[in-house]
Motif scaffolding. Sequence first.
Motif, PDB file in Angstrom:
ATOM      1  N   ALA A  35      14.154  64.574 -26.564  1.00 24.41           N
ATOM      2  CA  ALA A  35      14.457  63.396 -25.740  1.00 24.41           C
ATOM      3  C   ALA A  35      14.177  62.105 -26.488  1.00 24.41           C
TER       4      ALA A  35
ATOM      5  N   ASN B 298      18.450  65.010 -20.628  1.00 20.89           N
ATOM      6  CA  ASN B 298      17.614  65.672 -21.630  1.00 20.89           C
ATOM      7  C   ASN B 298      16.400  66.348 -21.004  1.00 20.89           C
TER       8      ASN B 298
ATOM      9  N   GLU C 107      13.308  62.797 -15.852  1.00 21.90           N
ATOM     10  CA  GLU C 107      13.338  62.298 -17.229  1.00 21.90           C
ATOM     11  C   GLU C 107      12.016  61.618 -17.562  1.00 21.90           C
TER      12      GLU C 107
ATOM     13  N   LYS D  75      26.441  68.216 -23.532  1.00 25.91           N
ATOM     14  CA  LYS D  75      26.169  66.816 -23.158  1.00 25.91           C
ATOM     15  C   LYS D  75      27.445  66.151 -22.641  1.00 25.91           C
TER      16      LYS D  75
ATOM     17  N   PRO E 153      17.726  60.544 -28.765  1.00 24.84           N
ATOM     18  CA  PRO E 153      18.856  60.721 -27.842  1.00 24.84           C
ATOM     19  C   PRO E 153      20.208  60.909 -28.520  1.00 24.84           C
TER      20      PRO E 153
ATOM     21  N   PRO F   3      21.617  68.199 -19.162  1.00 21.63           N
ATOM     22  CA  PRO F   3      21.801  67.618 -20.499  1.00 21.63           C
ATOM     23  C   PRO F   3      21.940  66.101 -20.483  1.00 21.63           C
TER      24      PRO F   3
ATOM     25  N   ASN G 284      20.926  68.177 -28.658  1.00 28.05           N
ATOM     26  CA  ASN G 284      19.780  68.975 -28.221  1.00 28.05           C
ATOM     27  C   ASN G 284      20.193  70.441 -28.169  1.00 28.05           C
TER      28      ASN G 284
END
Length: 668
Positions: A450, A618, A545, A513, A453, A615, A457
């Motif tokens: 995270a 994150n 988040e 994502k 960004p 996603p 990921n």
Amino acid sequence: MQVIADAFLNTRADHLPDDLYKNFIVPPFFRRISIFTDPRSVRILGGRGCGKTMFIRYFCHATTFSPKRLSVADSEIGGIGLYFRPDTGFCALMSPEWLGERVARLAFSHYVALSLLLEARRAVRSLEKANLSDGPLPLEGGHLGRSLVKLLELSEPSLDALETRVCDLLDELELWVRNPRQRPEPTFISFASVIPKLGEDLSGWSARMTSIAFRSFIDEFENLQPAHREVICDAIKHPHKRLTVHIAHKRDAVTDFKTSSDERIVLLHDLRSIDLEEVLQTESEFELLAAELFLLRLHEANATFHCPMFDPEKLHDIKDLEYRLSDQYRKEVLRCVREILPVLSAPEISRIVVSDAPLRRRLRDYLQKGLQLQKEEQRYTPDDLISDTSPEASIVLGALLNRRSQKAVEIIAQFQQSTQPGKDRAADPFYKVGGWVDNNLYGCLFHLFAGLPRRANILYAGFERYCRLASPNLRFFQELCHTALLLAFQRQSADRLEGQLRVDPEKQAIAAKQVSEALFQDILELGSHGARLLEIANRLGRVFEAFNRRRSQSEAEINHFSIDQADQQDLSPVSKELIREAKVWSVLYEEKDTKNKSDYDVSQSDLVLNRIYTPRFNISYRKRKKITLRAGEVDVIFLHSSAQFELLLKTLVEPDDTNRPQTSDKLF
């Protein structure tokens, strides 16, 4: 030439032909449902994209009597499926305000009757073309009975005359509904009586048709006006041996099954339920179904893959289900798909973290802040605590050092013991089952990624993880596959591919994502509260988040919430309605709470943000930890201003406060 990625574009049953036989994969849960023989009505539940329309159309005549089926038993004549999805715009005109209450009901029943008669005529045509195991069944020479001929004013007692007349009556109905003051009122008929009449007439056309009966499937039942739903419920409450009425609607969208009298439909007695989301939630079954769908789409695109046990012809008939559910078949199919959509395990990702320069710098910073918190930066450096051979321990150590409840000297000593060569990990506090790594590694990895960004990921990459993100929605799964294959192979066709068909995990992660972002923005178009639902989903995502940003990760992987049971009565009516609407459109899922940690927390259900959105924020897709909110806090998230939400967010989540309880008692 078909582009491989485009094989995954047809995600809606509306875009497919009426005959779905070659498109439908019989799901494993067919072993556990009795829609095949139960004479009672059934309601089919499920959220957007879970396959309600595909499911019911599989049982309708075009698929049941598909010429592609090699052998169809005569027993299928005892339950011929008729598909009907009301035109909601047209039905909206048949309102009490426009036509009057009594006439509006009669007009709607008339509309349903004509639509089902037309569909029944098509069903007879499908029956004639079917590969019946007992031989063809010619029916064109049959005659309709006097009652039906008189009722519909047919020119002759034939099915062709019936079809022509019904089409004319539908045109007349539309003109009258739109111009009720200028045109004469139609002679209304009832679908609950006219369809059984047709069945009775057809039963005499052949000895093989004596048991003929129709099953009407009313799709999108929730979109009907309450008065129109009552007309359908009347037919459910009073079934006929020649007609059973089934309905399909979004989960939680319909709660009242009132008839036109004071009676109501009684579940189990009058109506059984098949919840597609519930039966698809079984992780192993969804994975098998998704894997078979993936290979079927690749097969249709002429792609090459090695899976000898996979046979597309065995996907569409329930008689082949036993073969597909064998352990060997499942093992081979999943192996093949995993080779194309490979997954990196958490330990493998941990090794990437310590070998990748930006991620290693992020880990160094993580450890440095922990040492500063513990006031041990003079004794140790971050590089002293990064083990290339035990990266999982190093990553989790970052979280432990950022917890005030841990003593640096003790935890570093345990870390140093864990990373010694040849160390037995079975009893090691870092590596044992239920130990530091087991409980914290995923949360720490999500925290590290995270902080970068723009970096893909890879925790979202891999077939199993695609299933976790999409389940129970096969449409979402196909969107993920389409985007991943498009990124990997662009507009290439199968015959131009070189080497093994394999999608790199990084491209899979980028696809996850992109799909997550696109589907998140689609919330705006969901129902009449789309804008509000989008804001709610965004605020919940920001809460989770914020928890993920905490360096301590003391409550790792928070991604869902519950409402304090004792406090639920204080939840505002508007928030309750928005929660219901969010569940209808699958923005939120309600799942049983199985992890209460204390006697005082008696909440019985959790509200989970749809995992396809994880996603975008994150955050973890795994259902591990939750936050329990009070009614006032939920109202702030769902209803109040941005300023009030920002204030609440600060009271709920303080990034470096490692001892804060899960439930806030401040302000609200």
